[in-house]
Scaffold this motif. Structure first.
Motif, PDB file in Angstrom:
ATOM      1  N   ALA A  13       0.782  -1.020  -0.058  1.00  0.00           N
ATOM      2  CA  ALA A  13       0.115   0.109   0.049  1.00  0.00           C
ATOM      3  C   ALA A  13       0.941   1.146  -0.084  1.00  0.00           C
ATOM      4  CB  ALA A  13      -0.865   0.090   0.967  1.00  0.00           C
ATOM      5  N   GLY A  14       1.898   1.211   0.768  1.00  0.00           N
ATOM      6  CA  GLY A  14       2.800   2.467   0.715  1.00  0.00           C
ATOM      7  C   GLY A  14       3.385   2.604  -0.437  1.00  0.00           C
ATOM      8  N   GLN A  15       3.870   1.552  -1.323  1.00  0.00           N
ATOM      9  CA  GLN A  15       4.753   1.404  -2.519  1.00  0.00           C
ATOM     10  C   GLN A  15       3.454   2.251  -3.567  1.00  0.00           C
ATOM     11  OE1 GLN A  15       7.774   1.105  -2.956  1.00  0.00           O
ATOM     12  NE2 GLN A  15       7.815   0.381  -0.718  1.00  0.00           N
ATOM     13  N   ARG A  16       2.257   1.569  -3.457  1.00  0.00           N
ATOM     14  CA  ARG A  16       1.007   2.296  -4.303  1.00  0.00           C
ATOM     15  C   ARG A  16       1.104   3.880  -4.202  1.00  0.00           C
ATOM     16  NH1 ARG A  16      -1.490  -2.624  -3.686  1.00  0.00           N
ATOM     17  NH2 ARG A  16      -2.751  -1.854  -1.886  1.00  0.00           N
ATOM     18  N   TRP A  17       1.028   4.172  -2.850  1.00  0.00           N
ATOM     19  CA  TRP A  17       0.712   5.679  -2.521  1.00  0.00           C
ATOM     20  C   TRP A  17       1.637   6.504  -3.275  1.00  0.00           C
ATOM     21  CZ3 TRP A  17       2.870   9.956  -0.526  1.00  0.00           C
ATOM     22  CH2 TRP A  17       1.888  10.914  -0.057  1.00  0.00           C
ATOM     23  N   VAL A  18       3.118   6.018  -3.021  1.00  0.00           N
ATOM     24  CA  VAL A  18       4.095   7.086  -3.586  1.00  0.00           C
ATOM     25  C   VAL A  18       3.778   7.006  -5.008  1.00  0.00           C
ATOM     26  CG1 VAL A  18       5.526   6.948  -1.789  1.00  0.00           C
ATOM     27  CG2 VAL A  18       5.843   5.261  -3.485  1.00  0.00           C
ATOM     28  N   PHE A  19       3.627   5.729  -5.631  1.00  0.00           N
ATOM     29  CA  PHE A  19       3.491   5.897  -7.248  1.00  0.00           C
ATOM     30  C   PHE A  19       2.471   6.608  -7.703  1.00  0.00           C
ATOM     31  CE2 PHE A  19       6.586   2.255  -7.116  1.00  0.00           C
ATOM     32  CZ  PHE A  19       7.528   2.806  -8.144  1.00  0.00           C
ATOM     33  N   ARG A  20       1.119   6.816  -6.791  1.00  0.00           N
ATOM     34  CA  ARG A  20       0.176   7.617  -7.149  1.00  0.00           C
ATOM     35  C   ARG A  20       0.388   9.024  -6.839  1.00  0.00           C
ATOM     36  NH1 ARG A  20      -3.014   3.871  -4.079  1.00  0.00           N
ATOM     37  NH2 ARG A  20      -3.358   5.436  -2.513  1.00  0.00           N
ATOM     38  N   HIS A  21       1.444   9.319  -5.914  1.00  0.00           N
ATOM     39  CA  HIS A  21       1.786  10.834  -5.868  1.00  0.00           C
ATOM     40  C   HIS A  21       3.438  10.776  -6.035  1.00  0.00           C
ATOM     41  CE1 HIS A  21      -1.388   9.528  -3.180  1.00  0.00           C
ATOM     42  NE2 HIS A  21      -1.755  11.195  -3.118  1.00  0.00           N
ATOM     43  N   GLY A  22       3.816  10.769  -7.575  1.00  0.00           N
ATOM     44  CA  GLY A  22       4.865  10.797  -7.940  1.00  0.00           C
ATOM     45  C   GLY A  22       6.053  11.623  -7.545  1.00  0.00           C
ATOM     46  N   ARG A  23       5.420  12.874  -7.361  1.00  0.00           N
ATOM     47  CA  ARG A  23       6.316  14.025  -6.697  1.00  0.00           C
ATOM     48  C   ARG A  23       7.031  13.523  -5.597  1.00  0.00           C
ATOM     49  NH1 ARG A  23       5.940  18.940  -3.519  1.00  0.00           N
ATOM     50  NH2 ARG A  23       3.457  18.347  -3.136  1.00  0.00           N
ATOM     51  N   TRP A  24       6.279  12.961  -4.766  1.00  0.00           N
ATOM     52  CA  TRP A  24       6.833  12.463  -3.207  1.00  0.00           C
ATOM     53  C   TRP A  24       7.736  11.579  -3.659  1.00  0.00           C
ATOM     54  CZ3 TRP A  24       6.259  15.459   0.916  1.00  0.00           C
ATOM     55  CH2 TRP A  24       5.194  16.534   0.823  1.00  0.00           C
ATOM     56  N   LEU A  25       7.563  10.435  -4.469  1.00  0.00           N
ATOM     57  CA  LEU A  25       8.657   9.275  -4.766  1.00  0.00           C
ATOM     58  C   LEU A  25       9.954  10.044  -5.198  1.00  0.00           C
ATOM     59  CD1 LEU A  25       9.610   6.640  -5.376  1.00  0.00           C
ATOM     60  CD2 LEU A  25       8.437   6.714  -7.835  1.00  0.00           C
ATOM     61  N   GLY A  26       9.989  11.061  -6.183  1.00  0.00           N
ATOM     62  CA  GLY A  26      11.199  11.873  -6.424  1.00  0.00           C
ATOM     63  C   GLY A  26      11.826  12.461  -5.114  1.00  0.00           C
ATOM     64  N   PHE A  27      11.063  13.224  -4.458  1.00  0.00           N
ATOM     65  CA  PHE A  27      11.267  13.807  -3.367  1.00  0.00           C
ATOM     66  C   PHE A  27      11.948  12.815  -2.080  1.00  0.00           C
ATOM     67  CE2 PHE A  27      10.129  16.176   0.818  1.00  0.00           C
ATOM     68  CZ  PHE A  27      10.560  17.415   0.607  1.00  0.00           C
ATOM     69  N   GLY A  28      11.448  11.717  -2.099  1.00  0.00           N
ATOM     70  CA  GLY A  28      12.047  10.834  -1.167  1.00  0.00           C
ATOM     71  C   GLY A  28      13.124  10.075  -1.489  1.00  0.00           C
ATOM     72  N   LEU A  29      13.628  10.257  -2.825  1.00  0.00           N
ATOM     73  CA  LEU A  29      14.803   9.359  -3.250  1.00  0.00           C
ATOM     74  C   LEU A  29      16.408  10.041  -2.721  1.00  0.00           C
ATOM     75  CD1 LEU A  29      13.761   8.538  -6.864  1.00  0.00           C
ATOM     76  CD2 LEU A  29      14.198   7.016  -4.863  1.00  0.00           C
ATOM     77  N   LEU A  30      16.170  11.233  -2.757  1.00  0.00           N
ATOM     78  CA  LEU A  30      17.602  11.816  -2.552  1.00  0.00           C
ATOM     79  C   LEU A  30      18.407  11.321  -1.399  1.00  0.00           C
ATOM     80  CD1 LEU A  30      19.622  13.884  -3.619  1.00  0.00           C
ATOM     81  CD2 LEU A  30      18.322  15.966  -2.285  1.00  0.00           C
ATOM     82  N   PRO A  31      17.589  11.212  -0.100  1.00  0.00           N
ATOM     83  CA  PRO A  31      18.405  10.904   1.082  1.00  0.00           C
ATOM     84  C   PRO A  31      18.961   9.406   0.848  1.00  0.00           C
ATOM     85  CG  PRO A  31      16.336  11.762   1.604  1.00  0.00           C
ATOM     86  CD  PRO A  31      16.272  11.636   0.294  1.00  0.00           C
ATOM     87  N   GLY A  32      18.158   8.480   0.209  1.00  0.00           N
ATOM     88  CA  GLY A  32      18.498   7.301   0.018  1.00  0.00           C
ATOM     89  C   GLY A  32      19.669   7.170  -0.960  1.00  0.00           C
ATOM     90  N   LEU A  33      20.015   7.902  -1.971  1.00  0.00           N
ATOM     91  CA  LEU A  33      21.021   8.080  -2.958  1.00  0.00           C
ATOM     92  C   LEU A  33      22.274   8.420  -2.009  1.00  0.00           C
ATOM     93  CD1 LEU A  33      19.313   9.652  -5.899  1.00  0.00           C
ATOM     94  CD2 LEU A  33      20.250   7.427  -5.672  1.00  0.00           C
ATOM     95  N   VAL A  34      22.100   9.345  -1.187  1.00  0.00           N
ATOM     96  CA  VAL A  34      23.353   9.941  -0.483  1.00  0.00           C
ATOM     97  C   VAL A  34      23.662   8.658   0.344  1.00  0.00           C
ATOM     98  CG1 VAL A  34      24.103  11.466   1.443  1.00  0.00           C
ATOM     99  CG2 VAL A  34      22.882  12.129  -0.607  1.00  0.00           C
ATOM    100  N   SER A  35      22.992   8.057   1.059  1.00  0.00           N
ATOM    101  CA  SER A  35      23.421   6.682   2.091  1.00  0.00           C
ATOM    102  C   SER A  35      23.761   5.542   1.195  1.00  0.00           C
ATOM    103  CB  SER A  35      22.127   6.456   2.754  1.00  0.00           C
ATOM    104  OG  SER A  35      21.554   7.215   3.720  1.00  0.00           O
TER     105      SER A  35
END
Length: 278
Positions: A13-35
């Motif tokens: 359900a969480g994965q579906r939520w971010v794919f329905r709200h694509g802006r938040w998917l991109g928003f949340g990728l940056l910290p993971g890339l740094v880590s």
């Protein structure tokens, strides 16, 4: 088993939520890339240095006959790298959440907002939230380290160390990974670490159903980065329902309203709740 499947549904359900709200998917990728860059460098270094570390730690094996020295040190090298990977999986989430605290805080609030009802806010300054998050993460990682040392020692037990111990390691990783992810939403609800751990213990199978598939997915390079935003969203959905059940009046008390509490083993949108919660 119902709780185990319910935890997995929260993750989906969480994965579906971010794919329905694509802006938040991109928003949340940056910290993971740094880590990811930081951890990739650390694991590569460990991969190159683990054999030297085991050779330095086992000078008594220098005089062993061939092939026992190689087999023994190769086994220890694999254990050292496995322990490093275990700790990396656990600490990756804590470090990523710490780096991306403002990002994931906003994402979690947006999930609450989209699901309706109250949108809790901590009301604390950013530095205070970072301090609490770092302090709690250190306490959780201390527990994880104790489990890791115990599992590392059990890895020397023939058969059990190569079969049961890895499974237990993944379960421990999944359990504490879920604890770290739900902390984003629960900290905003002013639920302290002791209460969070008690809440997770009360629904162990639900927690494992969420965290165990996530740990396995995190073993694939880059997957952790892309799943982190959805994992935060799914953990927020789970935290909402767990808190709703926790606040439900006890048997015999007057109900707070006409709506029955939602079953915590199924996220919002997965159908009506069962007649009773157990």
């Amino acid at each position: 088993m119902r709780d185990l499947a319910g935890g997995f549904r929260y993750l989906l359900a969480g994965q579906r939520w971010v794919f329905r709200h694509g802006r938040w998917l991109g928003f949340g990728l940056l910290p993971g890339l740094v880590s990811l860059v930081l951890y990739a460098g650390a694991l590569i270094g460990l991969g190159y240095g683990a054999d030297d570390l085991t050779a330095w730690a086992t000078p008594f094996a220098d005089d062993w006959s061939t092939p026992w020295t190689g087999l023994f040190r190769g086994f220890l090298t694999a254990l050292v790298f496995g322990l490093g990977l275990f700790l990396a999986v656990i600490t990756f989430t804590a470090v990523t959440l710490l780096i991306g605290q403002p990002f994931y805080e906003s994402l979690s609030e947006q999930v609450d907002r989209s699901e309706g009802g109250e949108v809790p806010q901590s009301g604390l300054p950013l530095w205070r939230e970072l301090w609490i998050s770092a302090r709690d993460s250190v306490k959780v990682l201390g527990r994880v380290l104790l489990y890791g040392i115990l599992l590392f020692a059990l890895g020397f037990v023939p058969v059990v160390g190569q079969t049961v111990v890895p499974v237990l390691g993944f379960c421990v990783s999944g359990y504490f990974l879920t604890q770290e992810l739900t902390a984003v939403a629960l900290q905003r609800r002013k639920v302290d670490l002791t209460e969070r751990l008690a809440l997770m213990r009360s629904r162990r199978m639900l927690v494992l159903g969420f965290g165990l598939p996530l740990v396995l997915a995190f073993l694939v390079p880059l997957v952790a980065v892309f799943l982190m935003p959805g994992a935060v969203a799914g953990a927020t959905l789970m935290a909402r329902d767990l808190m709703a059940v926790d606040e439900t009046p006890s048997a015999g008390a007057a109900p707070a309203g006409p709506a029955a509490p939602q079953d915590p083993s199924a996220p919002a949108g997965f159908g009506p709740p069962p007649p009773a919660y157990s």
